[in-house]
Design an enzyme around this catalytic site. Structure first.
Site, short mmCIF file in Angstrom:
data_model
loop_
_atom_site.label_atom_id
_atom_site.label_comp_id
_atom_site.label_asym_id
_atom_site.label_seq_id
_atom_site.Cartn_x
_atom_site.Cartn_y
_atom_site.Cartn_z
N LYS A 232 -10.64 12.31 8.62
CA LYS A 232 -10.14 11.89 9.92
C LYS A 232 -10.12 13.08 10.87
O LYS A 232 -10.00 14.22 10.43
CB LYS A 232 -8.69 11.38 9.78
CG LYS A 232 -8.56 10.02 9.15
CD LYS A 232 -7.10 9.60 9.09
CE LYS A 232 -6.93 8.26 8.41
NZ LYS A 232 -7.54 7.13 9.12
N ARG B 169 -7.84 -0.77 1.07
CA ARG B 169 -8.33 -2.00 0.43
C ARG B 169 -8.75 -1.74 -1.02
O ARG B 169 -8.71 -2.66 -1.85
CB ARG B 169 -9.48 -2.59 1.27
CG ARG B 169 -10.71 -1.71 1.38
CD ARG B 169 -11.58 -2.07 2.57
NE ARG B 169 -11.02 -1.59 3.84
CZ ARG B 169 -11.55 -1.82 5.04
NH1 ARG B 169 -12.65 -2.54 5.15
NH2 ARG B 169 -10.98 -1.34 6.13
N ASP C 285 -2.99 9.99 3.97
CA ASP C 285 -4.38 9.58 4.14
C ASP C 285 -5.12 10.53 5.06
O ASP C 285 -5.04 10.45 6.28
CB ASP C 285 -4.41 8.15 4.73
CG ASP C 285 -5.83 7.63 4.89
OD1 ASP C 285 -6.77 8.26 4.36
OD2 ASP C 285 -6.00 6.58 5.54
N ASP D 163 1.35 6.28 5.77
CA ASP D 163 0.42 5.29 5.24
C ASP D 163 0.96 4.59 3.97
O ASP D 163 0.28 3.78 3.36
CB ASP D 163 -0.94 5.96 4.96
CG ASP D 163 -2.11 5.00 5.12
OD1 ASP D 163 -1.92 3.93 5.72
OD2 ASP D 163 -3.21 5.34 4.63
N ASP E 56 -12.56 6.59 4.08
CA ASP E 56 -11.31 6.37 4.83
C ASP E 56 -10.86 4.90 4.77
O ASP E 56 -9.75 4.58 5.16
CB ASP E 56 -11.50 6.82 6.28
CG ASP E 56 -10.19 7.03 7.01
OD1 ASP E 56 -9.13 7.04 6.32
OD2 ASP E 56 -10.21 7.19 8.24
N GLU F 55 -9.74 3.29 2.36
CA GLU F 55 -9.26 3.43 0.98
C GLU F 55 -8.16 2.44 0.62
O GLU F 55 -7.99 2.11 -0.55
CB GLU F 55 -8.76 4.87 0.77
CG GLU F 55 -7.31 5.15 1.19
CD GLU F 55 -7.03 4.94 2.68
OE1 GLU F 55 -7.99 5.02 3.47
OE2 GLU F 55 -5.87 4.68 3.05
N LYS G 110 0.84 -1.20 0.00
CA LYS G 110 0.00 0.00 0.00
C LYS G 110 0.88 1.25 0.00
O LYS G 110 1.61 1.52 0.96
CB LYS G 110 -0.92 0.00 1.24
CG LYS G 110 -1.73 1.27 1.44
CD LYS G 110 -2.68 1.15 2.65
CE LYS G 110 -3.37 2.48 2.97
NZ LYS G 110 -4.23 2.42 4.17
N1 BES Z 1 -4.45 4.15 7.04
C1 BES Z 1 -5.57 3.85 7.83
C2 BES Z 1 -5.29 2.82 8.91
C3 BES Z 1 -4.53 3.31 10.12
C4 BES Z 1 -5.17 3.92 11.16
C5 BES Z 1 -3.18 3.10 10.21
C6 BES Z 1 -4.48 4.33 12.29
C7 BES Z 1 -2.47 3.51 11.33
C8 BES Z 1 -3.12 4.13 12.37
C9 BES Z 1 -6.69 3.29 6.95
O1 BES Z 1 -6.76 3.80 5.67
C10 BES Z 1 -7.97 3.64 7.62
O2 BES Z 1 -8.26 4.78 7.73
N2 BES Z 1 -8.72 2.63 8.06
C11 BES Z 1 -9.93 2.85 8.76
C12 BES Z 1 -10.93 1.84 8.26
C13 BES Z 1 -12.32 2.10 8.73
C14 BES Z 1 -12.87 3.36 8.13
C15 BES Z 1 -13.18 0.91 8.32
C16 BES Z 1 -9.68 2.69 10.26
O3 BES Z 1 -8.88 1.82 10.65
O4 BES Z 1 -10.23 3.45 11.02
ZN ZN Z 2 -5.01 4.51 4.89
MN MN Z 3 -7.90 5.57 5.58
#
Ligand code: BES
Ligand code: ZN
Ligand code: MN
Length: 511
Positions: free
Chosen positions: A285, A359, A278, A296, A355, A357, A273
């Site tokens: 966020k 996947r 992000d 990210d 968010d 994104e 990735k």
């Molecule tokens: N890049 C983030 C995951 C992340 C969060 C990495 C905190 C490190 C620290 C990912 O893109 C994301 O935002 N995932 C969301 C998914 C949710 C919206 C289903 C998450 O983990 O909150």
């Molecule tokens: Zn992300």
């Molecule tokens: Mn995200």
């Protein structure tokens, strides 16, 4: 990145006149410390006073005059490092002990501004010299890492520019030690590259930077490199990457690096990735901690940096790396909750949360890579979910997948590298959570089991191909405190991938 010269020689340590001489001290059965003969009198004094008993993690830094008639040393400082009792350790524990001791050496070098260091390998009974040199080198180089590109030449920076020369003094055959050291230097260099990419802010490391770096290492190391630009992505139908990129004016890149051995062999597909920032997109966020989302892209960094070593070492296994790269912003054309997108290969997805994104871009890369390269197995690395931090903290990377053998191999490689992996389950129950009313699937599965539902999404795109997914959101930065991992990005994944490829035997997936 530092460029430390690592040298192996039979040079007599008593004649070493550089900044710092390091002696490793083992504590044997009766806890009586063993060291090189010339420091034995000194050790006995320390041992009596119980100031230094050779325990793991213990150290003393000494300045001349060394105040002992038996000791004739020319070095400017002497560092004694305790290794403790090593006889009942397995090889993974021993590796980690040596890396940790290397990190400690690097910390002391920084503290005492030592740029020229000699490590004495004479009396480490029971540890093979090439093995010791390999993991000490790894620990020392990784511990010496520093990122100060954006700082003015402060006094700090001038005072210690990092390690210039690392010398191993050994009484045994030198060529096996030299080979081990080379492997360690490759690992440390690749990891430092990954850390550098991660340390760059969102405006300093864009998809274009990723693509440029890929082309550069391809040229230097005889790899095939292909970069798919936005227009071609649209034409090909890489709908996930294009959708995530919609809210940004920074062009996305879909980067492919290919290493092909001379003889026909298995192909390992690596997907990382490469989300260079992000923000969450329209599902924005919260501001606190958003800055960390410059990290990210750590999955992409691990994949591309390991490719550099793989290309140098030229194993008998084929390796293809794909890094889908974009940032995730909320411009006026941005993807919206409720939108439906079509992935490469035709699967449609309802966007519940912009968010989620990662996947979306990985799904395209997995399908594309599997279709084009027919790999023996696929491994993806991503800072995919905050939920993995809830589950495993910052100590283990989450691993999920559809193939026990592949997961076992990766777990073993990770354990050998001090990058432990812990498996989480997959299954129909979880896949049900991403069922959509309007499309084939949706991109979130609710609050419960966030790491697993994210992996369940990816699973839709790999079919029967042996696949493993590493969620490195907890370990890519703020990783478990270790002497050889400075604050900030850890570079996790890079060494595990290199080790995994080094250990790969063609045909093993069938048997
Ligand atoms: N890049 C983030 C995951 C992340 C969060 C990495 C905190 C490190 C620290 C990912 O893109 C994301 O935002 N995932 C969301 C998914 C949710 C919206 C289903 C998450 O983990 O909150
Ligand atoms: Zn992300
Ligand atoms: Mn995200």
């Amino acid at each position: 990145m530092r460029s430390t010269k690592v040298v192996v020689s039979k040079k007599d340590v008593e004649n070493y006149s550089g900044d710092l001489l390091v002696c490793l001290i083992l504590a044997d059965e009766d806890n009586f410390i063993q060291g090189v003969d010339f420091i034995q009198p000194m050790l006995e004094i320390f041992n009596k006073k119980e100031e230094f008993t050779g325990k793991k993690g213990e150290f003393v830094l000494l300045y001349p005059p060394f105040n002992n008639k038996a000791v004739k040393l020319k070095c400017k400082r002497l560092l004694l490092v305790g290794l403790g009792k090593t006889h009942d350790m397995d090889s993974d524990q021993l590796r980690e002990l040596l890396r940790g001791s290397g990190g400690l050496i690097a910390q002391q070098c920084k503290k005492s501004h030592a740029e020229d260091v000699c490590v004495d390998l004479h009396k480490i009974n029971g540890i093979k010299q090439p093995f010791a040199a390999e993991y000490l080198t790894e620990g020392i180089l990784l511990g010496d890492y520093d990122f100060s590109k954006y700082k003015k030449d402060t006094d700090d920076k001038k005072a210690y520019p990092g390690l210039k020369k690392l010398l191993f003094s050994s009484p045994t055959q030198l060529s096996p030690i030299r080979r081990s050291v080379k492997r360690a230097v490759n690992c440390a260099d690749s990891t430092s590259v990954a850390r550098d990419m991660a340390n760059e802010p969102g405006n300093g490391w864009t998809p274009t930077h990723f693509a440029r770096y890929a082309k550069q290492i391809a040229k230097a190391n005889k790899l095939k490199c292909k970069v798919i630009n936005k227009a071609e992505m649209i034409r090909l139908g890489l709908g996930g990457v294009v959708a995530v990129n919609q809210g940004s004016s920074e062009p996305p890149k879909f980067i492919i690096l290919e290493y092909k051995p001379e003889k026909k062999a298995d192909t390992i597909l690596l997907v990382g990735k490469g989300l260079t920032f992000d923000s969450g997109g329209i599902s924005l966020k919260p501001p606190a901690g958003m800055m960390d989302m410059k990290y990210d892209m750590c999955g992409g960094a691990a994949v591309i940096s390991s490719m550099e070593t793989i290309a140098k070492e030229r194993p008998e296994t084929g390796v293809v790396a794909i890094i889908p790269s974009t940032d995730n912003l909320s411009g006026s054309n941005a993807l919206k909750p409720g939108d439906v997108i079509t992935h490469y290969g035709g699967i449609t997805s309802e966007i519940e949360n912009t968010d989620a994104e990662g996947r979306l871009i990985l799904a395209d890369a997995l399908t594309y890579g599997i279709e084009k390269y027919r790999p023996t197995c696929v491994i993806d690395l991503a800072t995919l979910t905050g939920a993995v931090i809830i589950a495993l903290g910052h100590h283990y990377t989450g691993i999920l997948g559809n193939n026990d053998h592949l997961i076992k191999r990766l777990t073993e490689a990770g354990s050998a590298c001090g990058e432990p992996l812990w498996r989480l389950p997959l299954g129909e129950e979880y896949t049900k959570q991403i069922k959509s009313e309007v499309a084939d699937i949706k991109n979130t599965g609710g609050k419960a089991a966030g790491t697993i539902t994210a992996a369940a999404y990816l699973q839709k795109f790999v079919g029967d191909v042996p696949w493993a997914h590493l969620d490195i959101a907890g370990t890519a930065w703020d990783f478990t405190e270790k002497t050889y991992i400075p604050k900030g990005p850890s570079g996790t994944g890079t060494r595990t991938l290199i080790e995994f490829v080094r250990r790969w035997k063609n045909g093993q997936m069938k048997g």
